[in-house]
Write a protein that holds these residues in place. Structure first.
Motif, mmCIF file in Angstrom:
data_model
loop_
_atom_site.group_PDB
_atom_site.id
_atom_site.type_symbol
_atom_site.label_atom_id
_atom_site.label_comp_id
_atom_site.label_asym_id
_atom_site.label_seq_id
_atom_site.Cartn_x
_atom_site.Cartn_y
_atom_site.Cartn_z
ATOM 1 N N GLU A 22 -18.212 0.970 -37.632
ATOM 2 C CA GLU A 22 -18.058 2.282 -38.261
ATOM 3 C C GLU A 22 -18.064 2.169 -39.785
ATOM 4 O O GLU A 22 -18.556 3.045 -40.491
ATOM 5 N N LEU A 23 -17.509 1.067 -40.292
ATOM 6 C CA LEU A 23 -17.432 0.844 -41.737
ATOM 7 C C LEU A 23 -18.741 0.305 -42.313
ATOM 8 O O LEU A 23 -18.835 0.043 -43.506
ATOM 9 N N GLY A 24 -19.738 0.116 -41.441
ATOM 10 C CA GLY A 24 -21.040 -0.339 -41.911
ATOM 11 C C GLY A 24 -21.211 -1.837 -41.969
ATOM 12 O O GLY A 24 -22.191 -2.335 -42.543
ATOM 13 N N LEU A 25 -20.282 -2.591 -41.374
ATOM 14 C CA LEU A 25 -20.399 -4.047 -41.382
ATOM 15 C C LEU A 25 -21.347 -4.519 -40.289
ATOM 16 O O LEU A 25 -21.467 -3.903 -39.231
ATOM 17 N N THR A 26 -22.004 -5.630 -40.548
ATOM 18 C CA THR A 26 -22.772 -6.330 -39.521
ATOM 19 C C THR A 26 -21.838 -7.329 -38.851
ATOM 20 O O THR A 26 -21.153 -8.095 -39.523
#
Length: 287
Positions: A22-26
């Motif tokens: 959700e936070l955009g991390l891979t």
């Protein structure tokens, strides 16, 4: 931070990984533990439990999964200098983690055991020296790793600062390597004493219950041993649990208090008892 790469864990961490996405991390998971009912929503999952049971990669431990990823990345970057030290670390970790010596484990370990006596890693050389298994004339035997090198590395992670082992295995300075190896030696001696003391206390607790008639189990009964005691070191109680399983032939859950309301523990099972399934069945109560 843009990338989270797990090693030997993460396959059951659904909520944290969902939040990371959700936070955009891979998120890339490398793990070998049993698969949960619902896999976490990572970008990629490397787990030998996802390949066919007859695959030669099926027996990889966590270190083996990390080794596969690391070597492929190194080859992709055209770096061949990492192959030998990576194989040495794979060998140490695979034997120390009691992974089955079959498939690629067996093939790669045969090469790795021959490399270790001439290790390019200063820390491995220092650790072999302090543990008394340095012999450049012959290949290292699995027992030397399982009973000498592995426990000294493992002890630091259990009761001391893991940074010690990181420095041990990454330094090129023989002086630093020897100093860190000696710290591993001291941690292992402390770990052994802690285990011995806790085991004595745990056995006394169980035997007291037996004498009082509060633990009337039979060998053919459906019993487990659950022990919770303040003051025990959470880093070594898993070892004690294994010893109690050997002594009593029953599944063992052992824990200590982290604070007034939380306990932290380890569990060890027997072939007839699936610890993972038991914990899943109690998931709501344990939450």
């Amino acid at each position: 931070v843009q990338l989270v790469l797990t090693v030997d864990n993460g396959i059951a961490a659904y909520d944290p990984i969902a939040r990371a996405r959700e936070l955009g991390l891979t998120v890339i998971i490398t793990d070998h533990h049993d698969l949960p009912p619902q896999l976490p929503p990572a970008n990629a999952i490397l787990n030998p439990k996802l390949v066919p049971e007859n695959s030669p990669y099926r027996g990889l431990a966590g270190v083996g999964v990390a080794y596969v990823l690391a070597t492929l990345l190194a080859k992709e970057q055209g770096d061949t200098t990492l192959m030998t030290p990576l194989l040495e670390l794979f060998t140490l970790g695979t034997i120390a983690d009691l992974a089955p010596l079959v498939g690629v484990n067996r093939r790669w370990l045969q090469r790795g055991l021959a490399l270790l006596p001439h290790s390019r890693l200063a820390g491995v050389q220092a650790l072999m020296q302090v543990s008394g298994c340095a012999n450049a004339d012959q290949a290292l035997k699995p027992d030397a790793i399982g009973f000498r090198l592995g426990p000294r590395i493992n002890a630091v992670g259990r009761i001391a600062d893991p940074q010690t082992v990181i420095e041990l295995l990454t330094t090129d300075d023989p002086g630093i390597a020897f100093a860190r190896a000696m710290q591993c030696e001291q941690a292992n001696q402390h770990r052994r004493q802690l285990c011995a003391d806790i085991e004595i206390e745990a056995i006394e607790l169980v035997e007291t219950l037996v004498r009082q008639g509060q633990a009337p189990w039979r060998p053919d009964g459906d019993w487990v041993i659950v022990l919770v005691h303040p003051g025990w070191h959470h880093g070594v109680i898993g070892i004690v649990a294994s010893r109690l399983v050997e002594r009593y032939g029953l599944p063992v859950f052992i824990a200590t208090y982290e604070d007034e309301t939380h306990i932290r523990g380890s569990a060890r099972g027997i072939p007839e008892f699936d610890v993972f399934a038991a914990l899943q069945a109690c998931d709501k109560a344990l939450g």
